[in-house]
Design an enzyme around this catalytic site. Structure first.
Site, PDB file in Angstrom:
ATOM      1  N   ASP A 139       0.829  -1.202   0.000  1.00 51.71           N
ATOM      2  CA  ASP A 139       0.000   0.000   0.000  1.00 51.71           C
ATOM      3  C   ASP A 139       0.862   1.250   0.000  1.00 51.71           C
ATOM      4  OD1 ASP A 139      -2.430   1.454   0.136  1.00 51.71           O
ATOM      5  OD2 ASP A 139      -2.279   1.571   2.318  1.00 51.71           O
ATOM      6  N   ASP A 142       1.421   3.309  -2.153  1.00 53.27           N
ATOM      7  CA  ASP A 142       0.810   4.433  -2.859  1.00 53.27           C
ATOM      8  C   ASP A 142      -0.574   4.777  -2.336  1.00 53.27           C
ATOM      9  OD1 ASP A 142      -0.480   2.190  -3.748  1.00 53.27           O
ATOM     10  OD2 ASP A 142      -0.212   2.613  -5.879  1.00 53.27           O
TER      11      ASP A 142
END
Length: 88
Positions: free
Chosen positions: A2, A4
């Site tokens: 995760d 981004d």
């Protein structure tokens, strides 16, 4: 993964920045040594991620290194699904 923030919210309702999955895993649950190592990894790679002067190829290599380094750290810690559930 995760990194981004596709699995978590970037901004919370109060306007504060949300936590990525990896940031959540930096809780006290795993101990100071693990938290500090995850923080050091973040501090090394995040500036590369957001630097507009760094070319795409260099960023891509660094982001792959970041992902692998963080996940190796999770494996060494033997993080389980139950551990993650306790953090959120």
């Amino acid at each position: 993964s995760d990194f981004d923030m596709t699995l978590t919210k970037f901004k919370l309702e109060d306007g504060a920045r949300g936590m990525s999955t990896h940031m959540i895993l930096e809780s006290e649950h795993f101990g100071v040594e693990f938290r500090d190592s995850m923080r050091a990894i973040f501090e090394k790679y995040y500036p590369i991620e957001i630097d507009p002067a760094i070319d795409r190829e260099t960023k891509l290599k660094a982001m792959e290194e970041w992902w692998h380094t963080a996940h190796e750290n999770l494996i060494r810690q033997r993080v389980s699904k139950d551990d993650i559930a306790q953090c959120v």
